[in-house]
Design an enzyme around this catalytic site. Structure first.
Site, short mmCIF file in Angstrom:
data_model
loop_
_atom_site.label_atom_id
_atom_site.label_comp_id
_atom_site.label_asym_id
_atom_site.label_seq_id
_atom_site.Cartn_x
_atom_site.Cartn_y
_atom_site.Cartn_z
N HIS A 1 0.38 -3.48 9.65
CA HIS A 1 0.42 -3.15 8.65
C HIS A 1 0.90 -2.25 8.03
O HIS A 1 0.89 -1.69 6.88
CB HIS A 1 -1.04 -3.30 9.13
CG HIS A 1 -1.71 -2.62 7.96
ND1 HIS A 1 -3.43 -3.49 7.21
CD2 HIS A 1 -1.71 -1.39 7.43
CE1 HIS A 1 -3.49 -2.90 6.55
NE2 HIS A 1 -2.91 -1.56 6.35
N GLU A 2 0.80 -0.88 9.09
CA GLU A 2 1.34 0.31 8.65
C GLU A 2 2.53 0.74 7.66
O GLU A 2 3.24 1.16 6.27
CB GLU A 2 0.77 0.85 9.41
CG GLU A 2 0.84 2.32 8.51
CD GLU A 2 -0.01 2.77 8.66
OE1 GLU A 2 -1.06 2.30 8.56
OE2 GLU A 2 -0.05 2.96 6.99
N HIS B 1 3.47 -1.72 4.27
CA HIS B 1 3.58 -0.99 3.09
C HIS B 1 4.43 -0.22 2.72
O HIS B 1 5.23 0.21 1.40
CB HIS B 1 2.54 0.58 3.43
CG HIS B 1 1.12 0.50 3.47
ND1 HIS B 1 0.46 -0.36 2.26
CD2 HIS B 1 0.09 0.45 4.47
CE1 HIS B 1 -0.87 -0.24 2.24
NE2 HIS B 1 -1.08 0.21 3.77
ZN ZN Z 1 -2.85 0.22 4.67
#
Ligand code: ZN
Length: 185
Positions: free
Chosen positions: A145-146, A149
């Site tokens: 998820h991180e 980005h």
């Molecule tokens: Zn996020």
């Protein structure tokens, strides 16, 4: 030291691939200052991870801080506050599991996302030294998820079933207790 504004979905920086950092930049006072701000911002927001593009800095830098210990996901291995520069993720085993993800840049919503649960991350520390980590289960999801980005990708892009994108309040009311809830990253 300062809490920075976390930009939200719709801000163009969140959709732009971030640029890599070179060794000289990693040791620079500017990056040190940014990291101090990112740590303050993450603590203030109460999340477990923050990527530089979320504070409108389009560079490949992220921090992750997972308290660990017993939780609704079972026993989570702690990830003490760590800085990741120029990370690359490699999937070791594609077998996936789903979690209800939240994102500091998409406030008020939760979405169910399935991701591979065994990954290897190669990154640089602040000295510019290359390091590697192997991640399983919940942590593998947090890192994917991180680091998404850094490529301009948000978790909502990875929701397969659009009926599983819900408001936080309704999530708490009707779905909470699901073991697969992910804190904000
Ligand atoms: Zn996020």
């Amino acid at each position: 030291m300062a809490v920075r504004k976390i930009i939200r979905m719709g801000h163009p920086t969140l959709r732009k691939p971030a640029r890599s950092l070179d060794k000289r930049e990693l040791r620079s006072p500017e990056i040190e200052r940014l990291l101090v701000d990112m740590i303050d911002t993450l603590k203030d927001a109460g999340g477990i991870g923050l990527a530089a593009p979320q504070v409108d800095e389009s560079i490949r830098l992220a921090i992750i801080d997972v308290p660990g210990g017993p939780s609704r996901y079972g026993e989570i291995p702690a990830m003490p506050l760590t800085v990741f520069a120029n990370p690359r993720i490699e999937i070791v085993d594609p077998e996936a599991a789903g979690y209800w993800e939240g994102c500091l840049s998409v406030p008020g919503l939760r979405g169910y996302v399935e991701r591979p649960q065994h990954a290897r991350v190669t990154y640089q520390d602040l000295r510019g030294d290359t390091r590697q980590l192997e991640l399983k289960g919940f942590l593998a999801t947090v890192f994917q998820h991180e680091f998404d980005h850094l490529d301009g990708v948000l978790y909502i892009d990875r929701i397969k079933d659009p009926t599983k994108l819900v408001f936080e309040d309704e999530y708490v009311r009707y779905l909470a207790g699901a073991r697969e809830e992910l804190d904000l990253v």
